[in-house]
Design a protein around this motif. Structure first.
Motif, mmCIF file in Angstrom:
data_model
loop_
_atom_site.group_PDB
_atom_site.id
_atom_site.type_symbol
_atom_site.label_atom_id
_atom_site.label_comp_id
_atom_site.label_asym_id
_atom_site.label_seq_id
_atom_site.Cartn_x
_atom_site.Cartn_y
_atom_site.Cartn_z
ATOM 1 N N SER A 15 0.904 -1.079 0.020
ATOM 2 C CA SER A 15 -0.050 0.180 0.029
ATOM 3 C C SER A 15 0.960 1.289 0.066
ATOM 4 C CB SER A 15 -0.985 0.088 1.168
ATOM 5 O OG SER A 15 -1.644 -1.212 1.280
ATOM 6 N N LYS A 16 0.315 2.250 -0.745
ATOM 7 C CA LYS A 16 1.110 3.540 -0.571
ATOM 8 C C LYS A 16 0.337 4.467 0.463
ATOM 9 C CE LYS A 16 1.514 5.425 -4.597
ATOM 10 N NZ LYS A 16 1.163 5.876 -5.990
ATOM 11 N N GLN A 19 -3.806 2.135 4.232
ATOM 12 C CA GLN A 19 -5.121 2.046 3.579
ATOM 13 C C GLN A 19 -5.988 2.875 4.377
ATOM 14 O OE1 GLN A 19 -5.826 -1.908 2.087
ATOM 15 N NE2 GLN A 19 -4.292 -2.721 3.133
ATOM 16 N N CYS A 154 7.040 5.405 -4.234
ATOM 17 C CA CYS A 154 6.661 4.198 -4.458
ATOM 18 C C CYS A 154 7.477 3.121 -4.410
ATOM 19 C CB CYS A 154 5.870 4.281 -5.935
ATOM 20 S SG CYS A 154 4.849 2.766 -6.486
ATOM 21 N N SER A 216 3.790 6.577 -9.677
ATOM 22 C CA SER A 216 2.510 6.279 -9.175
ATOM 23 C C SER A 216 2.750 4.672 -9.109
ATOM 24 C CB SER A 216 1.418 6.567 -10.229
ATOM 25 O OG SER A 216 0.224 6.047 -9.823
ATOM 26 N N SER A 253 -3.632 3.300 -5.029
ATOM 27 C CA SER A 253 -2.903 3.405 -3.654
ATOM 28 C C SER A 253 -2.486 1.951 -3.137
ATOM 29 C CB SER A 253 -4.077 3.795 -2.762
ATOM 30 O OG SER A 253 -5.298 3.173 -2.762
ATOM 31 N N THR A 254 -2.954 0.922 -3.654
ATOM 32 C CA THR A 254 -2.654 -0.577 -3.244
ATOM 33 C C THR A 254 -2.560 -1.337 -4.219
ATOM 34 O OG1 THR A 254 -4.240 -0.043 -1.507
ATOM 35 C CG2 THR A 254 -3.577 -2.227 -1.859
ATOM 36 N N TYR A 262 -7.636 1.503 -6.675
ATOM 37 C CA TYR A 262 -7.982 2.585 -5.816
ATOM 38 C C TYR A 262 -9.188 2.713 -5.487
ATOM 39 C CZ TYR A 262 -8.602 7.474 -5.133
ATOM 40 O OH TYR A 262 -8.902 8.947 -4.462
#
Length: 410
Positions: A15-16, A19, A154, A216, A253-254, A262
């Motif tokens: 995950s960025k 969560q 990332c 990203s 995001s994940t 997303y």
């Protein structure tokens, strides 16, 4: 996975920026804890002690098997409390942020109020949660007329990728000793793409990218950059074969395996991209409110039985009271969906409570439970705790304690 296939991860979840609330590391839930306390000021001649209201932010971990909370800091002599200089405690007037987990390394940052209107300039650290080793990955130096700005990060396997923009104010009237916002000057800019290897602990400059490119996503074959307007471009690991992506055209995001996700709770849409087939799914939420996370079991989301058209209208009209009333008038639900956004099943239900899941273990749902006060039109945290464990077998709700503060008064 086959050696010639393209993937974001080798099956693990990455995950960025977390969560919903923090990250999962082995059997621990890692998050930023906020705690208010009375800070000792002085003792008057009468013997009366004077205190002031204060608060502390600490990066802590909850063992999801035992329910015990401890600091991520491994120093056995550290109190992890004000006055201890614990690295897991945010400095005064700063905000703590957990950015990533790479193997045993926790990447986190402390954001101090910035020097210009663009916002915050963080100091970025990496801490090995197995050995206690600390590395400072990045700090901002405003002492000269050349400033380097690190952008979105990332992770791929044991490496961290980021863009770094050099702002050169040498040809302007900017003077670091004067209290004038940087936004008043127009610097020369140059943006480079960088890699940090956690095994060698070295930064490596890869290639130049346009100024507004932000990393990203990363696969074993390509880098994906997103622009401010939402366009996504990809290139090979050496910077060649740059092209605009047609199907992978949203922020993510994940990641898990060949999927990138997303979850947009404001627009009530779930985005899923499959790099193996270069196809994207845009799945409208079945309910007008969902909070989604990715787990080893699939996509898990929290909602409630009254998240229907009536709730959607109240939300669209910014009717907060009606939204609260509807949410707590029904049942809290937790659903589990396939990784590709397919079939789902309900795995938890509880009447008259609000439940949001941040992570899961084999034994617990970990998140927040709340209840509604109809007379005050407010919701409150259940059992006076900001975080809770829900036993997946019995349904018992357990409050997560705050990490003890060790305060020195003299």
């Amino acid at each position: 996975m086959a050696s010639d296939s393209e993937y974001f991860t080798e099956g693990n979840i990455v995950s960025k920026g977390g969560q919903i609330d923090g990250f999962v590391y082995k059997n621990s839930w890692i998050y930023v804890e906020y705690q208010n306390y009375q800070r000792y000021i002085k003792t008057l001649s009468s013997g009366e002690k004077v205190y002031a209201d204060d608060n502390v932010q600490r990066i802590v971990k909850l063992n999801t098997l035992t329910g015990k909370v401890s600091s991520v800091c491994l120093d056995p002599l550290c109190t992890h409390s004000p006055g201890s200089d614990c690295i897991m405690m945010a400095p005064q007037n700063s905000i703590a942020s957990i950015d990533a987990i790479v193997g045993d390394w926790l990447v986190f940052s402390y954001h101090m109020n910035g020097f210009d209107i663009e916002g915050f300039w963080p100091t970025v650290y990496a801490y090995n949660m197995r050995t206690g080793e600390l590395c400072e990955l990045y700090d901002y130096d405003f002492s000269g007329t050349v400033i380097n700005r690190m952008s979105l990060r990332c992770v791929f396997e044991n490496k961290l990728y980021y863009t770094k923009t050099t702002l050169d104010y040498s040809d302007t009237d900017y003077d670091p000793s004067e209290d004038i916002p940087l936004s008043e000057y127009e610097p020369k800019t140059r943006t480079m793409f960088w890699e940090y290897d956690f095994e060698t602990k070295k930064h490596k400059e890869l290639f130049e990218v346009p100024e507004f490119y932000k990393i990203s996503a990363v696969t074993n074959k390509r880098f994906f950059f997103i622009l401010q307007q939402g366009d996504v471009f990809s290139c090979d690991h050496d910077g060649s074969n740059r092209k605009k992506e047609e199907n992978f055209n949203f922020a993510v995001s994940t990641f898990c395996g060949n999927y990138a996700y997303y979850f947009d709770s404001l627009e009530n849409i779930m985005y899923i991209y499959d790099v193996a087939t270069d196809t994207a799914k845009i799945i409208p939420y079945e309910y007008s409110y969902q909070q989604c996370i990715l787990t080893d079991e699939g996509i898990m989301y929290s909602t409630f039985s009254k998240a229907n058209e009536e709730f959607f209208e109240a939300r669209k009209n910014f009717n907060a009271r009606e939204c609260l009333r509807l949410r707590y008038a029904g049942s809290a639900w937790i659903h589990l969906m396939d990784f590709d956004g397919g079939e789902y099943m309900r795995i938890y239900e509880n009447d008259k409570l609000g439940v949001t899941v941040s992570c899961v273990s084999e034994k617990y749902f970990c998140g927040n439970v709340s209840y509604y006060d109809p007379e005050a039109y407010k919701s409150h945290s259940y059992l006076g705790s900001e975080r809770h464990l829900i036993d997946r077998q019995t349904g018992e709700i357990l409050p997560v304690p705050l990490l003890e503060l060790v305060l020195v008064e003299e």
